[in-house]
Design an enzyme around this catalytic site. Structure first.
Site: not given
Lengths: 151, 137
Positions: A50, A56, A58, A96-97, A140
């Site tokens: 992580c 990265h 989710h 979001d995004h 998650e």
């Protein structure tokens, strides 16, 4: 509405039962678990993959639980349209995004573990004016989930 | 204390309309749920009973009995029904998930004789559910 199915205009009083409404929302975001004041080795030891410098992502699932009296005129604790609009404005529009570490100021100096995301979401949703925020849950992944109900 | 949960599903239709409101108010407050023809959901009901296992049987309550109670009290009443018009306990109420979960609690609570009813969780969709926890907690 058809007359053969009249709805009485004075509903019976509902018993004072404790009711919690849960609504689930979805957002996808990236993050990196990393403390600036630690060495690379320390970060790798504590956070493992992580800590990857590129981050990265989710598909997060957010569960918002609110409580309060059920309004007999509407049958509702709160109108879902109001709750949806509030969560959209306070959370989804910003979370979001995006890359949480860089694009959400609250996570510049506060590592965006799901624990910390729960606390930040709870802080933002607590002022919801139409019901009392009871609990926040965040998945998650399908295998890791967290719940926070305030301190 | 042990918590035992039994899940059942039922499919039903409903609509939200309060005759004290004008048609415009009903549409504004209830949105598409105000469609006079109604619409339906596949409800998922999770009933949790709390208790200590009986030392003789190792069970909090007999699941067969709980299954029969859910069949008689809930499914026979609500499955494949138009909730507003066919379920007397919901007559005159707005059959939101909050109202249905509270009604289910009221129907089940006196029927659970071993252990006590702890939680009624009713899913209208996977992203909308209500917990009814009785008078306590």
């Amino acid at each position: 509405m058809s007359d053969k199915h009249p709805t009485p205009s004075t509903p019976d009083r509902q018993p004072a039962l404790r009711v919690v409404l849960h609504r689930r929302y979805h957002f996808s975001a990236s993050h990196r678990l990393h403390q600036r004041h630690w060495t690379g080795e320390q970060n790798l030891r504590v956070y493992g993959k992580c800590a990857n410098p590129h981050g990265h992502g989710h598909n997060y699932v957010l569960d918002v639980g609110v409580t309060g009296p059920v309004d007999l005129a509407t049958g509702m604790i709160t109108n879902l349209a109001d709750l949806d609009a509030f969560v959209e404005r306070e959370i989804l529009a910003e979370f979001d995004h995006v890359y949480l570490n860089e694009q959400v100021p609250a996570f510049r100096d506060n590592v965006p573990t799901t624990e910390n995301i729960c606390r930040e979401v709870f802080r933002r949703l607590r002022p919801y004016p139409h019901a009392r925020l009871e609990t926040i849950g965040i998945e998650e992944t399908g295998n890791n989930s967290f719940e926070y109900s305030g301190d | 204390m042990l918590y035992l949960t039994r899940k059942v599903e039922f499919s039903a239709s409903h609509l939200y309309n309060n005759p004290d409101f004008s048609p415009e108010e009903n549409r504004r407050i209830f949105g598409k749920c105000n469609n006079p023809h109604g619409h339906g959901h596949n409800y998922v009901l999770e009933v949790t009973v709390a208790g200590e296992p009986d030392p003789q049987t190792g069970m909090v309550l007999d699941l067969k009995e709980l299954k029969e109670i859910l069949q008689r009290e809930i499914l026979d009443r609500m499955d494949h029904r138009f909730l507003n018009y066919e379920v007397p306990e919901l007559a005159g109420k707005i059959p939101t998930t909050e109202t249905i979960a509270s009604t289910i609690w009221t129907l089940l609570e006196p029927r659970i004789r071993q252990g006590r009813l702890h939680r009624v969780r009713l899913y209208e969709t996977p992203d909308l559910f209500v917990d009814c926890l009785g008078n306590g907690q």
